[in-house]
Motif scaffolding. Structure first.
Motif, short mmCIF file in Angstrom:
data_model
loop_
_atom_site.label_atom_id
_atom_site.label_comp_id
_atom_site.label_asym_id
_atom_site.label_seq_id
_atom_site.Cartn_x
_atom_site.Cartn_y
_atom_site.Cartn_z
N PRO A 39 1.62 -0.74 -0.14
CA PRO A 39 0.06 0.13 0.03
C PRO A 39 0.89 1.04 -0.30
O PRO A 39 0.25 2.61 -0.29
CB PRO A 39 -0.57 0.42 0.88
CG PRO A 39 -0.84 -1.71 1.40
CD PRO A 39 0.25 -1.67 1.18
N LEU A 40 1.95 1.42 0.84
CA LEU A 40 2.89 2.74 1.02
C LEU A 40 3.39 2.72 -0.53
O LEU A 40 3.67 3.31 -1.55
CB LEU A 40 4.00 2.06 2.04
CG LEU A 40 4.61 3.69 2.14
CD1 LEU A 40 3.54 4.62 2.26
CD2 LEU A 40 5.61 2.90 3.53
N GLU A 41 3.83 1.44 -1.20
CA GLU A 41 4.90 1.75 -2.34
C GLU A 41 4.10 2.23 -3.91
O GLU A 41 3.81 3.08 -4.37
CB GLU A 41 4.99 1.04 -2.76
CG GLU A 41 6.72 -0.04 -2.28
CD GLU A 41 6.71 -1.24 -2.53
OE1 GLU A 41 6.28 -2.10 -3.37
OE2 GLU A 41 7.57 -2.02 -1.69
N ARG A 42 2.38 1.80 -3.44
CA ARG A 42 1.17 2.48 -4.46
C ARG A 42 1.17 3.07 -4.36
O ARG A 42 1.07 4.46 -5.22
CB ARG A 42 -0.46 1.31 -4.73
CG ARG A 42 -1.03 1.90 -5.04
CD ARG A 42 -2.49 0.81 -4.79
NE ARG A 42 -3.46 1.81 -5.65
CZ ARG A 42 -4.40 2.34 -4.50
NH1 ARG A 42 -4.68 2.79 -3.16
NH2 ARG A 42 -5.44 2.73 -5.57
N LEU A 43 1.55 4.11 -3.48
CA LEU A 43 0.89 5.58 -3.15
C LEU A 43 1.62 6.19 -2.98
O LEU A 43 1.39 7.54 -3.87
CB LEU A 43 1.03 5.75 -0.97
CG LEU A 43 0.64 7.93 -0.88
CD1 LEU A 43 -0.32 7.81 -1.22
CD2 LEU A 43 0.67 7.58 0.77
N ASN A 44 3.08 5.92 -2.89
CA ASN A 44 4.21 7.44 -3.63
C ASN A 44 4.15 6.87 -5.21
O ASN A 44 4.63 7.52 -5.80
CB ASN A 44 5.64 6.16 -2.52
CG ASN A 44 6.04 6.05 -1.63
OD1 ASN A 44 5.41 7.15 -1.30
ND2 ASN A 44 6.63 5.77 -0.98
N ARG A 45 3.90 5.09 -5.89
CA ARG A 45 4.14 5.90 -7.47
C ARG A 45 2.83 6.56 -7.74
O ARG A 45 3.10 7.48 -8.29
CB ARG A 45 3.70 4.34 -7.56
CG ARG A 45 4.81 3.47 -8.14
CD ARG A 45 4.67 2.55 -8.60
NE ARG A 45 2.96 1.30 -8.55
CZ ARG A 45 2.88 0.41 -7.40
NH1 ARG A 45 4.01 0.10 -6.38
NH2 ARG A 45 1.94 0.04 -7.40
N GLU A 46 1.74 7.30 -7.10
CA GLU A 46 0.28 7.29 -7.23
C GLU A 46 1.40 9.01 -7.25
O GLU A 46 0.78 9.86 -7.87
CB GLU A 46 -0.96 7.93 -6.76
CG GLU A 46 -1.73 8.25 -6.86
CD GLU A 46 -2.00 8.20 -8.81
OE1 GLU A 46 -2.96 9.07 -8.94
OE2 GLU A 46 -2.00 6.69 -9.60
N ILE A 47 1.72 9.78 -6.03
CA ILE A 47 2.48 10.68 -6.17
C ILE A 47 3.42 10.98 -7.06
O ILE A 47 3.31 12.05 -7.60
CB ILE A 47 3.37 11.06 -4.61
CG1 ILE A 47 1.62 10.87 -3.35
CG2 ILE A 47 3.51 12.32 -4.26
CD1 ILE A 47 2.07 10.62 -1.79
N LYS A 48 4.20 10.09 -6.92
CA LYS A 48 5.50 10.43 -8.00
C LYS A 48 4.57 10.24 -9.85
O LYS A 48 4.74 11.44 -10.39
CB LYS A 48 6.23 9.53 -8.40
CG LYS A 48 7.24 8.92 -9.68
CD LYS A 48 8.70 8.12 -9.19
CE LYS A 48 9.46 8.28 -10.51
NZ LYS A 48 9.35 9.52 -11.40
N ARG A 49 3.87 9.88 -9.87
CA ARG A 49 2.37 10.02 -11.24
C ARG A 49 2.35 10.80 -11.24
O ARG A 49 2.52 11.68 -12.15
CB ARG A 49 2.16 8.50 -11.47
CG ARG A 49 0.80 9.11 -12.71
CD ARG A 49 -0.28 7.50 -12.76
NE ARG A 49 -1.36 8.27 -11.79
CZ ARG A 49 -1.95 8.87 -12.70
NH1 ARG A 49 -1.77 9.38 -13.90
NH2 ARG A 49 -3.18 8.79 -11.19
#
Length: 114
Positions: free
Chosen positions: A46-56
């Motif tokens: 979940p944390l990795e998904r959140l970081n990917r979304e912020i980066k995107r």
């Protein structure tokens, strides 16, 4: 099990044994939760998904005028994700297993609506 591993490693690596025993509370914190939660607690998905979304989202903007603008974007992503989690019918951790965390309080999370 941590004590056993620390003792085994301590024969050859005494500093590692000391480090493991010092961090014992942090390393075993997951054990306070129901067994069915352990696999999800140890995952960083979940944390990795959140970081990917912020980066995107930040890649779209590319250049921010100041640090406050970055904070606003990250906050907007967090608010959006929070809203999704509230209305999404499937829960990451089941309400039945969450009810088991606080058996003495009489709080029943499976009947709670937000």
């Amino acid at each position: 099990h941590l004590d056993t591993v620390a003792d085994m490693l301590g024969k050859q690596f005494p500093k590692v044994k000391a480090m493991l025993l010092e961090a014992k509370e942090d390393l075993t914190a997951f054990a306070d939760f129901p067994h069915q939660h352990w696999k999800k607690i140890q995952s960083t998905n979940p944390l990795e998904r959140l970081n990917r979304e912020i980066k995107r989202r930040s890649d779209v903007v590319q250049v921010f005028p100041n640090t406050a603008a970055v904070s606003r974007l990250a906050t907007a992503v967090l608010v959006e994700l929070h809203d999704e989690w509230i209305v999404f019918p499937r829960r990451y951790l089941s309400t039945e297993s969450m009810d088991g965390l606080y058996p003495d309080t009489g709080t029943n999370l499976s009947n709670t609506t937000e």
